[in-house]
Design a protein around this motif. Structure first.
Motif, PDB file in Angstrom:
ATOM      1  N   PHE A 228     -46.248 -47.403  88.733  1.00  0.00           N
ATOM      2  CA  PHE A 228     -47.480 -48.044  88.068  1.00  0.00           C
ATOM      3  C   PHE A 228     -47.669 -47.829  86.962  1.00  0.00           C
ATOM      4  CE2 PHE A 228     -45.827 -50.456  91.668  1.00  0.00           C
ATOM      5  CZ  PHE A 228     -45.204 -51.503  91.606  1.00  0.00           C
ATOM      6  N   ARG A 230     -47.167 -47.350  83.864  1.00  0.00           N
ATOM      7  CA  ARG A 230     -46.845 -48.972  82.707  1.00  0.00           C
ATOM      8  C   ARG A 230     -46.786 -49.931  83.890  1.00  0.00           C
ATOM      9  NH1 ARG A 230     -49.842 -46.553  80.232  1.00  0.00           N
ATOM     10  NH2 ARG A 230     -49.595 -45.156  78.622  1.00  0.00           N
ATOM     11  N   THR A 231     -47.478 -50.674  83.251  1.00  0.00           N
ATOM     12  CA  THR A 231     -47.090 -52.519  83.715  1.00  0.00           C
ATOM     13  C   THR A 231     -46.376 -53.030  83.027  1.00  0.00           C
ATOM     14  OG1 THR A 231     -49.070 -53.156  83.230  1.00  0.00           O
ATOM     15  CG2 THR A 231     -47.649 -52.296  86.256  1.00  0.00           C
ATOM     16  N   ASN A 238     -40.473 -55.391  79.880  1.00  0.00           N
ATOM     17  CA  ASN A 238     -41.193 -56.633  81.196  1.00  0.00           C
ATOM     18  C   ASN A 238     -40.176 -56.415  82.098  1.00  0.00           C
ATOM     19  OD1 ASN A 238     -43.251 -55.064  79.920  1.00  0.00           O
ATOM     20  ND2 ASN A 238     -43.848 -57.300  78.956  1.00  0.00           N
ATOM     21  N   GLU A 241     -41.326 -57.398  88.515  1.00  0.00           N
ATOM     22  CA  GLU A 241     -42.147 -56.501  89.440  1.00  0.00           C
ATOM     23  C   GLU A 241     -43.608 -55.930  88.604  1.00  0.00           C
ATOM     24  OE1 GLU A 241     -41.508 -52.622  91.981  1.00  0.00           O
ATOM     25  OE2 GLU A 241     -40.673 -52.702  90.048  1.00  0.00           O
ATOM     26  N   GLY A 242     -43.674 -55.334  87.277  1.00  0.00           N
ATOM     27  CA  GLY A 242     -44.939 -54.665  86.152  1.00  0.00           C
ATOM     28  C   GLY A 242     -45.817 -56.034  85.866  1.00  0.00           C
ATOM     29  N   ARG A 243     -44.720 -57.049  86.298  1.00  0.00           N
ATOM     30  CA  ARG A 243     -45.565 -58.891  86.082  1.00  0.00           C
ATOM     31  C   ARG A 243     -46.847 -58.730  87.237  1.00  0.00           C
ATOM     32  NH1 ARG A 243     -41.322 -60.610  83.574  1.00  0.00           N
ATOM     33  NH2 ARG A 243     -40.247 -60.152  81.383  1.00  0.00           N
ATOM     34  N   LYS A 245     -47.713 -56.652  89.287  1.00  0.00           N
ATOM     35  CA  LYS A 245     -48.602 -55.397  89.914  1.00  0.00           C
ATOM     36  C   LYS A 245     -49.746 -55.963  88.503  1.00  0.00           C
ATOM     37  CE  LYS A 245     -50.336 -52.058  91.254  1.00  0.00           C
ATOM     38  NZ  LYS A 245     -50.759 -52.089  92.530  1.00  0.00           N
TER      39      LYS A 245
END
Length: 348
Positions: A228, A230-231, A238, A241-243, A245
């Protein structure tokens, strides 16, 4: 050839002199800038200003004969005060009025809370001379901004609280989000009836140009070490999963914000006010976000009769380029403030 040789030698001498003068000038400028680099404290005796204003108003309301008598008495009074001040100076009591002091600071915060560099100097200066009976009034105006900047600003105010120096924060216009994080450190918050208070929330938005770049057949490669690191990104694609986090990080920051406010004002029903909403001064008083309705002017006038009111301001000397970029930044901040006043929320 001899003439050309002499001419070349002459030019070389001129060039040497010019270079030497330039080097000396640069050294002098650098030394001057180093001396001015730290900035300076500006002290304003607000009590004397209020007193002079009161006397001028009183005199202007008298007729001509009464004014002559007043000015005569005033001249005699000033002469006596000068005599007493001289006697105190000889006795080693120079500047001691016998009154407790109220130190008045100002904080008009931008999005990055860059003004904290001046605030820390002002608080340090006050702490070097403040006595137990003294107090501090901070006139605060800020819609909030970056978390770490306003966290540091609140920590600077905490130094006063740790030293048991009473702190009152006066809000005439706005103390929202990060601005309220600063305000809640105070022992007492005074706000004008229509001042904007609260906005205990966190917001972040990130534009993404990935679809646009794909349409132009432009690939973006992003390599990270750490799942993470970079989320969300500006240019890459994007992931959900990144959103998720990123949202978790926002919620964690919000929880820390709520915990801090509740710690500073334990009687506050934190869950009912930590919704990201803001309220006007009179509404904020009902919800317990502030302690009193009033303007900073009323507050200081009520203090100056029995206290010595002193304005403290740290002014950093800026280079020409810094002045230009500072003006540009200030213009951007004003634009962001207008957007916020039209319904946008601050970062924090």
């Amino acid at each position: 050839m001899e003439l050309l040789s002499e001419y070349g030698l002459f030019l070389a001498k001129i060039a040497t002199v010019v270079v030497a003068i330039a080097v000396i000038a640069v050294l002098i400028v650098n030394l001057t800038q180093r001396k001015r680099q730290r900035g300076e404290l500006k002290i304003t005796r607000l009590s004397e200003q209020y007193k002079e204003m009161q006397e001028e108003m009183s005199a202007s309301l008298l007729d001509d004969h009464q004014q002559k008598q007043w000015y005569k008495a005033q001249k005699k009074k000033l002469k006596q005060e000068a005599k007493e001040a001289k006697a105190k100076a000889k006795a080693g009591k120079n500047g001691d009025t016998g009154k407790s002091r109220v130190y008045v600071l100002d904080f008009k915060g931008s999005m990055d809370a860059g003004e904290v560099s001046g605030l820390r100097e002002e608080i340090t200066a006050v702490l070097t001379v403040a006595k137990p009976q003294d107090q501090v009034v901070l006139r605060l105006e800020s819609p909030g901004g970056v978390v770490h900047g306003y966290g540091l600003a609140a920590s600077q105010l905490q130094r006063l609280r740790d030293r048991h120096i009473p702190l009152t924060i006066a809000v005439d216009k706005v103390a929202a989000s990060g601005g309220y994080m600063m305000a809640c450190v105070a022992d007492k918050i005074v706000a004008a009836p229509f001042a904007i208070i609260g906005s205990i929330g966190v917001v972040a938005q990130v534009p993404n140009f990935n679809r646009f770049l794909k349409g132009k057949e432009i690939d973006i490669e992003l390599h990270t070490a750490g799942q993470f690191k970079r989320t969300l990104t500006l240019l890459g694609e994007n992931t959900e999963e990144g959103r998720q986090k990123f949202r978790e990080s926002l919620n964690e920051t919000h929880d820390l914000f709520k915990e801090f406010v509740h710690q500073m004002r334990p009687a506050l029903d934190i869950e009912s006010v930590a919704t990201g909403e803001h309220w006007y001064g009179s509404q904020a008083l009902e919800k317990g976000l502030i302690d009193q309705i009033g303007t900073s002017d009323e507050l200081l006038l009520s203090l100056y009769e029995n206290h010595e009111v002193i304005g403290v301001r740290y002014q950093q000397r800026k280079k020409m380029m810094e002045r230009f970029t500072g003006s540009a930044t200030e213009s951007i901040d004003h634009l962001l403030m207008r957007w916020w006043q039209r319904g946008q929320k601050p970062l924090m």
